[in-house]
Scaffold this motif. Structure first.
Motif, short mmCIF file in Angstrom:
data_model
loop_
_atom_site.label_atom_id
_atom_site.label_comp_id
_atom_site.label_asym_id
_atom_site.label_seq_id
_atom_site.Cartn_x
_atom_site.Cartn_y
_atom_site.Cartn_z
N UNK A 92 23.24 28.94 58.95
CA UNK A 92 21.92 28.38 59.22
C UNK A 92 20.86 29.47 59.30
N UNK A 93 21.27 30.65 59.74
CA UNK A 93 20.33 31.77 59.86
C UNK A 93 20.20 32.56 58.57
N UNK A 94 20.88 32.13 57.52
CA UNK A 94 20.79 32.83 56.24
C UNK A 94 21.61 34.10 56.20
N UNK A 95 22.63 34.20 57.09
CA UNK A 95 23.49 35.39 57.14
C UNK A 95 24.96 34.95 57.06
N UNK A 96 25.37 34.33 55.98
CA UNK A 96 26.72 33.78 55.91
C UNK A 96 27.79 34.87 55.93
N UNK A 97 28.94 34.52 56.47
CA UNK A 97 30.08 35.44 56.45
C UNK A 97 30.69 35.46 55.05
N UNK A 98 30.91 36.66 54.55
CA UNK A 98 31.53 36.81 53.23
C UNK A 98 33.04 36.67 53.32
N UNK A 99 33.60 36.89 54.51
CA UNK A 99 35.05 36.79 54.67
C UNK A 99 35.40 36.68 56.16
N UNK A 100 36.49 35.98 56.42
CA UNK A 100 37.05 35.93 57.77
C UNK A 100 38.39 36.66 57.74
N UNK A 101 38.52 37.67 58.59
CA UNK A 101 39.76 38.42 58.74
C UNK A 101 40.39 37.97 60.05
N UNK A 102 41.69 37.66 60.03
CA UNK A 102 42.35 37.20 61.25
C UNK A 102 43.67 37.92 61.43
N UNK A 103 43.98 38.24 62.67
CA UNK A 103 45.23 38.93 62.96
C UNK A 103 46.35 37.93 63.21
N UNK A 104 47.58 38.43 63.33
CA UNK A 104 48.71 37.57 63.67
C UNK A 104 48.46 36.87 65.01
N UNK A 105 49.07 35.74 65.19
CA UNK A 105 48.97 34.86 66.35
C UNK A 105 47.70 34.02 66.36
N UNK A 106 46.79 34.23 65.40
CA UNK A 106 45.61 33.35 65.31
C UNK A 106 45.47 32.77 63.90
N UNK A 107 46.55 32.18 63.35
CA UNK A 107 46.45 31.61 62.01
C UNK A 107 45.45 30.47 61.93
N UNK A 108 45.14 29.89 63.09
CA UNK A 108 44.13 28.82 63.11
C UNK A 108 42.80 29.30 62.57
N UNK A 109 42.51 30.60 62.70
CA UNK A 109 41.27 31.13 62.15
C UNK A 109 41.31 31.11 60.63
N UNK A 110 42.47 31.40 60.04
CA UNK A 110 42.62 31.32 58.59
C UNK A 110 42.54 29.90 58.09
N UNK A 111 43.15 28.98 58.82
CA UNK A 111 43.09 27.57 58.44
C UNK A 111 41.66 27.05 58.51
N UNK A 112 40.92 27.47 59.55
CA UNK A 112 39.52 27.08 59.67
C UNK A 112 38.70 27.64 58.52
N UNK A 113 38.97 28.90 58.14
CA UNK A 113 38.26 29.52 57.02
C UNK A 113 38.48 28.72 55.75
N UNK A 114 39.72 28.28 55.52
CA UNK A 114 40.00 27.51 54.31
C UNK A 114 39.22 26.19 54.30
N UNK A 115 39.18 25.51 55.44
CA UNK A 115 38.43 24.25 55.51
C UNK A 115 36.94 24.48 55.29
N UNK A 116 36.44 25.62 55.76
CA UNK A 116 35.02 25.92 55.67
C UNK A 116 34.63 26.54 54.34
N UNK A 117 35.61 26.86 53.51
CA UNK A 117 35.31 27.44 52.21
C UNK A 117 34.96 28.91 52.25
N UNK A 118 35.43 29.62 53.31
CA UNK A 118 35.17 31.05 53.44
C UNK A 118 36.45 31.81 53.09
N UNK A 119 36.41 32.81 52.21
CA UNK A 119 37.62 33.59 51.89
C UNK A 119 38.23 34.18 53.16
N UNK A 120 39.56 34.22 53.22
CA UNK A 120 40.25 34.69 54.42
C UNK A 120 41.24 35.79 54.09
N UNK A 121 41.44 36.68 55.05
CA UNK A 121 42.39 37.78 54.91
C UNK A 121 43.18 37.91 56.20
#
Length: 437
Positions: free
Chosen positions: A98-127
């Motif tokens: 909304x602020x015009x500063x979109x995230x180009x990627x979401x990086x998530x560590x082990x034990x938080x795969x929910x962050x990667x799943x959220x990235x996929x739903x939101x259409x943001x590349x994940x690592x």
């Protein structure tokens, strides 16, 4: 070109915070704008140790799981952190968009795969930032795909050394259904994100530069210690002879039984060498039966800067639980290890230390590691004989290879640049960054 922004999501444990913060520094130094997201239980304690120079490079944001969620109840805490953390990721992505500063990627560590799943739903590349060795990621993959039976005594998998049942992550065989279900669900979520698209890329070791390649002498700590470190242990190390001190530490989460603590104390008294022992909780020190003898020979402290200690020339051996951070830190410092693995990935890391890298010895364990076995291992590492010399030579060989990897033109630098180029070029591939080399 618009500034590229990264959201780095990590679990609020010391073993996850440290490599995540170090990786955030690496990205920021290459011109990316990094925001680290974790639970308030970590950020509340990190606020006392994060230096101003770090906060000038990286933003820290947090989420709460509310007063009814306690980390003392692992199952309840995990569900709460999944639900609240997922919402925090969604809110952060929406706010920046909304602020015009979109995230180009979401990086998530082990034990938080929910962050990667959220990235996929939101259409943001994940690592995935895999803060365990490549061999474990491979084992996880084969276990998830039912390519072996963890109950077998001997396990042979393509591209891996022969494994015994005792070399596998402990949750594969755990009889506690809560632990087993948690591990299975974790792997299911990780591989559900993009099973066929993971490309493994080695980076690191993710260790402060001053103790690795020396390119940044001001980078002397991870910056996110969750425990207040003790004072005066450096004076003790400075007054000790070269490679004479036994350093004993079992990380921030491993809890030793009283019998195991007593066995270590007895072994340290019997071996008769100076030692530095990180023992959390002053009440535990008071209960040690040979307290007077311990005080005469060494130092017992609540916490310390581990990379600083391992890099000190007086340290000759590391008695470790072999968590991956501790294992990498010993490799980067060239210090041989007595491996006293407790659980989870530590048993596999201990195999690497003893059988593949040959820079340490794995202590045999029944219900506990008895004092006689600890003394045997310490003598093997410290007595200066053929086995001791071989371990030290191998430890220094791996230290040199670690420094080469992070040096200019080294494999870590090449892989990191490739990853950053992907972000700048908006490449959508899924990458698993392994904190190795």
């Amino acid at each position: 070109m618009a500034e590229k922004r990264i959201l780095l999501v990590t679990f609020p444990g010391q073993g996850h915070i440290n490599p995540s913060l170090q990786f955030a520094k690496c990205l920021a130094k290459h011109g990316l704008k990094v925001t680290v997201l974790t639970h308030t239980s970590a950020t509340a304690r990190m606020s006392h140790t994060l230096p101003p120079s770090f906060l000038s490079l990286i933003d820290i944001i947090s989420f709460s799981t509310g007063p009814d969620s306690s980390s003392q109840n692992p199952s309840k805490f995990n569900q709460a952190i999944t639900d609240c953390g997922t919402k925090a990721v969604e809110d952060a992505v929406a706010s920046n968009l909304a602020a015009g500063r979109p995230y180009a990627r979401i990086v998530f560590s082990l034990l938080v795969p929910w962050a990667g799943l959220a990235a996929r739903r939101l259409g943001v590349p994940a690592t995935l930032l895999c803060i365990q060795p490549a061999i474990l990621f491979d084992i996880y993959f084969h276990y998830y795909n039912n390519n072996f039976n963890p109950l077998d005594e001997v396990i042979e998998l393509p591209g891996l050394p022969r494994l015994c049942r005792s070399d596998l992550p402990s949750f594969f065989l755990d009889t506690n259904p809560i632990v087993k279900d948690f591990g299975d669900k974790l792997l299911s979520d990780i591989f559900e994100i993009d099973l066929d698209k993971y490309k493994l890329v080695g980076i690191g070791p993710l260790i402060p530069s001053a103790f690795l390649d020396g390119s940044d002498s001001s980078d002397v700590a991870f910056g996110g210690d969750l425990i207040q470190k003790s004072d005066n242990y450096l004076q003790f190390l400075d007054s000790s002879e070269r490679e004479s001190v036994i350093y004993v530490a079992f990380g921030s989460n491993s809890e030793l039984t009283w019998r195991q603590t007593e066995a270590i104390a007895e072994a340290l008294v019997r071996i008769g060498r100076p030692f530095l022992w990180v023992m959390r909780g002053s009440e535990e020190r008071e209960k040690v039966s040979c307290k007077e003898e311990l005080v005469e020979r060494g130092r017992v402290v609540n916490w310390c800067n581990q990379v600083e200690v391992l890099s000190h020339p007086s340290v000759g051996c590391f008695v470790s639980h072999c968590g991956w951070n501790s294992t990498l830190e010993s490799v980067a410092a060239g210090v041989p290890v007595v491996a006293m693995a407790q659980a989870m990935d530590q048993v596999t890391n201990a195999k690497l230390v003893e059988d593949l890298w040959r820079c340490g010895v794995r202590a045999a364990k029944g219900e506990i590691v008895e004092s006689d076995e600890i003394v045997r291992c310490l003598k093997m590492v410290m007595d200066g004989g053929d086995e001791s010399r071989e371990m030290r030579e191998n430890a220094k060989k791996w230290r040199d290879l670690a420094r080469e990897a992070v040096d200019v033109g080294g494999s870590s630098q090449v892989n990191l640049k490739m990853f950053i180029d992907q972000i700048i070029g908006d490449v959508q591939s899924t990458v698993c960054l392994l904190s190795i080399r």
